[in-house]
Design a protein around this motif. Sequence first.
Motif, PDB file in Angstrom:
ATOM      1  N   SER A   9       0.840  -1.186   0.000  1.00 41.05           N
ATOM      2  CA  SER A   9       0.000   0.000   0.000  1.00 41.05           C
ATOM      3  C   SER A   9       0.879   1.241   0.000  1.00 41.05           C
ATOM      4  O   SER A   9       2.013   1.216   0.464  1.00 41.05           O
ATOM      5  CB  SER A   9      -0.904   0.007   1.231  1.00 41.05           C
ATOM      6  N   PRO A  12      -1.324   7.224  -3.556  1.00 39.43           N
ATOM      7  CA  PRO A  12      -1.314   7.200  -5.021  1.00 39.43           C
ATOM      8  C   PRO A  12      -0.405   8.282  -5.594  1.00 39.43           C
ATOM      9  O   PRO A  12      -0.316   9.387  -5.053  1.00 39.43           O
ATOM     10  CB  PRO A  12      -2.778   7.451  -5.390  1.00 39.43           C
ATOM     11  N   GLU A  16      -1.743   8.460 -11.016  1.00 42.41           N
ATOM     12  CA  GLU A  16      -2.803   7.491 -10.738  1.00 42.41           C
ATOM     13  C   GLU A  16      -4.145   8.165 -10.485  1.00 42.41           C
ATOM     14  O   GLU A  16      -5.196   7.538 -10.622  1.00 42.41           O
ATOM     15  CB  GLU A  16      -2.443   6.635  -9.523  1.00 42.41           C
ATOM     16  N   ALA A  35      -4.354   3.917  -1.285  1.00 36.95           N
ATOM     17  CA  ALA A  35      -4.330   2.933  -2.370  1.00 36.95           C
ATOM     18  C   ALA A  35      -3.472   1.741  -1.983  1.00 36.95           C
ATOM     19  O   ALA A  35      -2.504   1.871  -1.225  1.00 36.95           O
ATOM     20  CB  ALA A  35      -3.808   3.570  -3.650  1.00 36.95           C
ATOM     21  N   SER A  37      -2.125  -2.419  -3.511  1.00 34.91           N
ATOM     22  CA  SER A  37      -2.021  -3.369  -4.621  1.00 34.91           C
ATOM     23  C   SER A  37      -2.577  -4.729  -4.214  1.00 34.91           C
ATOM     24  O   SER A  37      -2.492  -5.124  -3.047  1.00 34.91           O
ATOM     25  CB  SER A  37      -0.564  -3.524  -5.062  1.00 34.91           C
ATOM     26  N   ARG A  86      -7.140   0.042 -11.365  1.00 30.51           N
ATOM     27  CA  ARG A  86      -6.149  -0.411 -12.339  1.00 30.51           C
ATOM     28  C   ARG A  86      -6.002  -1.923 -12.256  1.00 30.51           C
ATOM     29  O   ARG A  86      -6.086  -2.492 -11.160  1.00 30.51           O
ATOM     30  CB  ARG A  86      -4.782   0.230 -12.090  1.00 30.51           C
ATOM     31  N   THR A  87      -5.748  -2.563 -13.379  1.00 29.26           N
ATOM     32  CA  THR A  87      -5.452  -3.998 -13.416  1.00 29.26           C
ATOM     33  C   THR A  87      -4.287  -4.227 -14.369  1.00 29.26           C
ATOM     34  O   THR A  87      -4.049  -3.427 -15.280  1.00 29.26           O
ATOM     35  CB  THR A  87      -6.662  -4.831 -13.874  1.00 29.26           C
ATOM     36  N   THR A 107      -3.007  -8.761 -11.348  1.00 31.89           N
ATOM     37  CA  THR A 107      -2.836  -7.837 -10.240  1.00 31.89           C
ATOM     38  C   THR A 107      -3.759  -6.636 -10.411  1.00 31.89           C
ATOM     39  O   THR A 107      -4.296  -6.402 -11.499  1.00 31.89           O
ATOM     40  CB  THR A 107      -1.380  -7.348 -10.141  1.00 31.89           C
ATOM     41  N   ARG A 109      -4.877  -2.462  -8.583  1.00 34.47           N
ATOM     42  CA  ARG A 109      -4.734  -1.387  -7.610  1.00 34.47           C
ATOM     43  C   ARG A 109      -6.139  -0.964  -7.208  1.00 34.47           C
ATOM     44  O   ARG A 109      -7.029  -0.835  -8.056  1.00 34.47           O
ATOM     45  CB  ARG A 109      -3.988  -0.200  -8.220  1.00 34.47           C
ATOM     46  N   TYR A 111      -8.507   1.633  -4.308  1.00 41.15           N
ATOM     47  CA  TYR A 111      -8.423   2.820  -3.456  1.00 41.15           C
ATOM     48  C   TYR A 111      -9.636   2.893  -2.543  1.00 41.15           C
ATOM     49  O   TYR A 111     -10.681   2.287  -2.796  1.00 41.15           O
ATOM     50  CB  TYR A 111      -8.355   4.097  -4.306  1.00 41.15           C
TER      51      TYR A 111
END
Length: 307
Positions: A9, A12, A16, A35, A37, A86-87, A107, A109, A111
Amino acid sequence: MKEGTVLKSRTPEPGEMKDINRYTRREYGPEEVYAFSLALCDNEIDRDFERFSTEALEKLRELFLGKTCIFDHEQKSINQTARIYRTALRRDPERRTRAGEAYVQLTARAYLPRTPGNQEVIELIDSGILKEVSVSCSVKRSVCGLCGKEQCGHEKGKEYPEGVGHRVLCDPTDAYECSFVAVPAQREAGVTKSFREGELEGLLSGEVTKAQADRLRQAWGQLREKARWGDAYRESLTRDVLRYSALLQPEVPAAVMKSAAQGLSLEELSLLGKTYERMAQRALPLKPQLAPETSPGLAEEDRGFQI
């Protein structure tokens, strides 16, 4: 539902915020949001003996954008905690899965706003308490990982000459949510205090991470200590049984009794020892050396003073 883990974490970066603000009703700054991951899922065979195809992971990369993070798959609006913005797919061509493919991991992200109500969640993520996550999605079909057929005779979890029986999840149609959970299923589900059975399977197949190997060493040390105390307790029970047997059954050779005791479980050995102890008490009741004796010539209240 398949599991993953929180990776790290941080605040951001300014770049982002454009992705995050796609899902907000007003413009937020980096200092206003928290944020972190996530490793959502991968193409490794999991503890349910299932895996995603690489094509499925590529599709899920699109489907999970904008999806919410909740707790324990309770799909209620009040349970919403964070949102994925986000991916990405992380590929590791040097690492091979149990199915022989190059390793691929989905993976993300996510928030959440920095509010007083979210401070506890943020602390739990930062402290590693909230770590394991589970994704919920639907797929159109699954095929056998050994022969590629939708219907066949291969059983999940059964070992075959060509590998372990498992199903490949294909053609995802929707992604619903990501949840914080207590028990992960996939092998990359994160660090816990115990070395789980599925990780032991990974060890036997040569597929363990350094963190899993470290946990195995710690667990092995704890098991050795417990085994040492367990052996000492069993030896103590065996000595008691042999002593009582010599007292109550002197005709039974000690070697025969010792051999019989070795074949008993710990519970059976303990029960036999207690039984022998009761029998010995009846045969030779223990009595203090100065215990008072009863005498018909003394009054009841004076008998305790007789020696």
